[in-house]
Design a protein around this motif. Structure first.
Motif, PDB file in Angstrom:
ATOM      1  N   ALA A  35       0.829  -1.210   0.000  1.00 16.17           N
ATOM      2  CA  ALA A  35       0.000   0.000   0.000  1.00 16.17           C
ATOM      3  C   ALA A  35       0.863   1.259   0.000  1.00 16.17           C
ATOM      4  O   ALA A  35       0.532   2.251  -0.662  1.00 16.17           O
ATOM      5  CB  ALA A  35      -0.940  -0.007   1.203  1.00 16.17           C
ATOM      6  N   ASP A  36       1.979   1.234   0.732  1.00 20.42           N
ATOM      7  CA  ASP A  36       2.878   2.402   0.762  1.00 20.42           C
ATOM      8  C   ASP A  36       3.444   2.691  -0.627  1.00 20.42           C
ATOM      9  O   ASP A  36       3.527   3.856  -1.051  1.00 20.42           O
ATOM     10  CB  ASP A  36       4.018   2.160   1.757  1.00 20.42           C
ATOM     11  N   SER A  37       3.856   1.637  -1.332  1.00 20.41           N
ATOM     12  CA  SER A  37       4.422   1.853  -2.668  1.00 20.41           C
ATOM     13  C   SER A  37       3.350   2.329  -3.641  1.00 20.41           C
ATOM     14  O   SER A  37       3.611   3.187  -4.492  1.00 20.41           O
ATOM     15  CB  SER A  37       5.072   0.559  -3.178  1.00 20.41           C
ATOM     16  N   LEU A  38       2.131   1.799  -3.500  1.00 16.09           N
ATOM     17  CA  LEU A  38       1.040   2.249  -4.373  1.00 16.09           C
ATOM     18  C   LEU A  38       0.670   3.698  -4.073  1.00 16.09           C
ATOM     19  O   LEU A  38       0.353   4.473  -4.992  1.00 16.09           O
ATOM     20  CB  LEU A  38      -0.186   1.350  -4.186  1.00 16.09           C
ATOM     21  N   LEU A  39       0.708   4.068  -2.785  1.00 18.53           N
ATOM     22  CA  LEU A  39       0.424   5.459  -2.417  1.00 18.53           C
ATOM     23  C   LEU A  39       1.484   6.390  -2.998  1.00 18.53           C
ATOM     24  O   LEU A  39       1.171   7.487  -3.486  1.00 18.53           O
ATOM     25  CB  LEU A  39       0.379   5.587  -0.891  1.00 18.53           C
ATOM     26  N   ALA A  40       2.743   5.950  -2.961  1.00 17.46           N
ATOM     27  CA  ALA A  40       3.819   6.765  -3.542  1.00 17.46           C
ATOM     28  C   ALA A  40       3.616   6.929  -5.051  1.00 17.46           C
ATOM     29  O   ALA A  40       3.837   8.013  -5.595  1.00 17.46           O
ATOM     30  CB  ALA A  40       5.175   6.115  -3.245  1.00 17.46           C
ATOM     31  N   ARG A  41       3.178   5.867  -5.724  1.00 12.83           N
ATOM     32  CA  ARG A  41       2.918   5.958  -7.167  1.00 12.83           C
ATOM     33  C   ARG A  41       1.782   6.931  -7.464  1.00 12.83           C
ATOM     34  O   ARG A  41       1.844   7.699  -8.421  1.00 12.83           O
ATOM     35  CB  ARG A  41       2.569   4.578  -7.724  1.00 12.83           C
ATOM     36  N   LEU A  42       0.745   6.903  -6.610  1.00  9.12           N
ATOM     37  CA  LEU A  42      -0.375   7.827  -6.818  1.00  9.12           C
ATOM     38  C   LEU A  42       0.075   9.271  -6.634  1.00  9.12           C
ATOM     39  O   LEU A  42      -0.268  10.157  -7.430  1.00  9.12           O
ATOM     40  CB  LEU A  42      -1.518   7.488  -5.854  1.00  9.12           C
ATOM     41  N   ASN A  43       0.836   9.528  -5.583  1.00 11.60           N
ATOM     42  CA  ASN A  43       1.321  10.892  -5.350  1.00 11.60           C
ATOM     43  C   ASN A  43       2.229  11.359  -6.488  1.00 11.60           C
ATOM     44  O   ASN A  43       2.199  12.533  -6.878  1.00 11.60           O
ATOM     45  CB  ASN A  43       2.061  10.962  -4.012  1.00 11.60           C
TER      46      ASN A  43
END
Length: 551
Positions: A35-43
């Protein structure tokens, strides 16, 4: 009792007990989650949002220029469809305009089939904007028999979606089940026009699975959709958002959160403004207390809804937006109160500092007076120092005696080990004559090397839990060609183990040699060899080792 136990425990056992206690005291450290890596991709995608939007604007500019200059009505109709497709999930009012232009071109051509297609495009954009009444009125005017199979598929699925969205929007328990039932009926009809294994068929099967309560089957369909060749970003976003809803029904909020992040990222990268993922993400973050991301996502969702002119989405956003804004105001107010409290505390501390300064000044004056008394007693102190020198000589003698006793203690232990070894040899000799196989196997099973290796392995394991970056930071003190290379069956080498003990505060080489089973000269050799290879001066090397931090 604990103190007595530690006094009677060998040094290496003390070390393991202390290391284990420190390990239990450390908080759990988790690697960065998916989830952290996906959140970073979204940002990251949000930071590049203008670039993705500009790419769509560029495509639209090319198409609209061609549309304006095209004289052939059939070609204009095809160009209008392409422009409409660019606008339909990007900007409602522009898509509405081109749906009207399509209707005009179709009427100019006198083509009932093209007119039905244009009406279908109009119905889609009306539904996307939340205009249910106008959507159903437009759909009622369409004769599906005049549509191609692909357009009939779109027609019936649009009917299903319209009744489904109306059911979601209408919270009345009397009419909602009727709307859902009609949505299912239209979805069944749409399935007949879908190609087996296509995105359209799988997405409609997923829609039916949700509405019929077969949510786990719907979740499994996402994996098939995700592996489809040529899957567009918009299709991925829609499917991921739908599957996130399924996992929320299953109570798997973390998986739903990951899928919403995937959907929102795909929406941003495809410049899609008619979307629900970013809005649902803000609600999820708000419920889990992540107000910072909740505020960022709700602001983005509001910008998308305002840009697209999605009336229904703007209404949905108003509730969660007011909650997030209210919570943010509460946090700001709490911060103001905290700042006020801190200001009072700092003021009081300043008063205390001034008071202490006055007291210290007075004490300094008293100390000046005491200097004379100190000078008078210096002579007496020198005499006392002479006496202390004599006492120190006595203590040195006592230390020598203590060392003798320690030497005696180790000498006796050595003799005891020699006796055990002699006894083992004698037993071997007797067993060889009497053929006592069981006892012989027991004697052969005594493997000092194995036990010592197990001790090292246990020490290495506990130490590396405390200092997981020890090896990499140790290697950072050397040139790349001098880095320590670990065998596959070892956690640390002897060199690493020596400096691991030093890091734990056991700096005495003799004690290290006893713990590791080497001679003191071997320990000195290892230490000297390592220091000579390092990039730092030898006298600073152990200090650099001591500076390595535990997690």
């Amino acid at each position: 009792m604990t103190t007595l136990l530690l006094r009677l425990t060998p040094a290496w056992v003390k070390l393991l007990l202390l290391a284990g206690g420190l390990l239990l005291a450390l908080p759990g450290l988790a690697a960065p989650s998916r989830a952290d890596s996906l959140l970073a991709r979204l940002n990251e995608a949000l930071a590049q949002k203008k670039r993705y939007d500009q790419q769509r604007w560029n495509r639209i500019a090319v198409l609209t220029a061609a549309f304006a200059s095209q004289q052939d009505a059939n070609a204009r109709f095809d160009l209008g469809l392409r422009i409409y497709d660019e606008y339909k999930s990007f900007k409602y009012d522009s898509a509405f305009v081109y749906s009207q232009k399509l209707i005009g071109v179709a009427r100019q051509l006198g083509s009932p089939a093209k007119l039905e297609v244009a009406e279908l495009k109009l119905a889609f954009i009306l539904l996307s904007s939340g205009m249910f009444k106008e959507t159903f009125e437009t759909l009622d005017q369409i004769d599906p028999a005049r549509l191609s199979d692909a357009d009939q598929l779109d027609f019936y699925f649009l009917q299903a979606r319209a009744y489904h969205d109306l059911g979601d929007f209408n919270h009345d328990q009397v009419y909602r089940p009727r709307y859902y039932a009609q949505a299912l009926a239209y979805a069944d009809t749409a399935l007949r026009f879908s190609r087996p294994g296509s995105y359209e068929q799988l997405s409609m099967q997923q829609f039916r699975a949700i509405k019929t309560g077969r949510v786990r089957e719907g979740a499994a369909l996402y994996e098939q959709i995700r592996r489809l060749p040529g899957l567009t970003l918009h299709q991925l976003a829609v499917s991921a958002s739908t599957t996130a809803y399924i996992y929320s029904l299953l109570g798997q909020d973390d998986r739903a959160y990951e899928l919403l992040l995937t959907s929102a990222t795909a929406d941003v990268q495809s410049a899609t403004k008619e979307t629900v993922a970013i809005f649902q993400l803000s609600d999820y973050c708000y419920r889990r207390g992540d107000l910072e991301n909740a505020y960022v996502f709700i602001r983005e969702a509001r910008e998308q809804a305002d840009f697209y002119k999605a009336r229904q989405r703007q209404i949905e956003l108003s509730h969660i937006s007011s909650l997030i804004e209210g919570q943010k105001i509460n946090i700001i107010e709490q911060q103001r109160k905290s700042l006020r409290t801190y200001a009072i505390v700092v003021t009081l501390l300043a008063v205390f500092v001034v008071a202490f300064a006055v007291i210290i000044f007075q004490q300094l004056r008293r100390l000046q007076k005491a200097d004379r008394l100190i000078s008078a007693t210096n002579q007496e102190l020198r005499e006392r120092n002479e006496e202390l020198h004599q006492l120190n000589s006595g203590l040195n003698e006592a230390n020598r005696i203590k060392e003798e006793y320690i030497g005696y203690y180790f000498h006796n232990n050595s003799q005891y080990i020699d006796k055990i070894e002699a006894l083992k040899k004698a037993l071997d000799a007797q067993l060889a004559g009497k053929n006592q196989a069981g006892v012989q196997r027991l004697v052969d099973g005594i493997n000092i090397k194995k036990e010592r290796n197990e001790l090292f392995k246990g020490f290495d394991t506990v130490f590396l839990r405390l200092f997981p970056h020890f090896i990499s930071q140790f290697n950072a003190l050397f040139r790349p060609e001098d880095h320590v290379q670990l065998p596959e069956d070892q956690l640390m080498t002897t060199e690493l183990r020596i400096f691991a003990l030093i890091r734990l505060g056991i700096a005495d080489s003799e004690q290290i040699s006893r713990m590791l089973g080497y001679s003191i000269n071997t320990i000195y050799t290892y230490k000297t060899r390592v220091k000579n290879r390092s990039l730092v001066p030898n006298d600073e090397f152990e200090a650099r080792i001591q500076a390595i931090e535990a997690v």
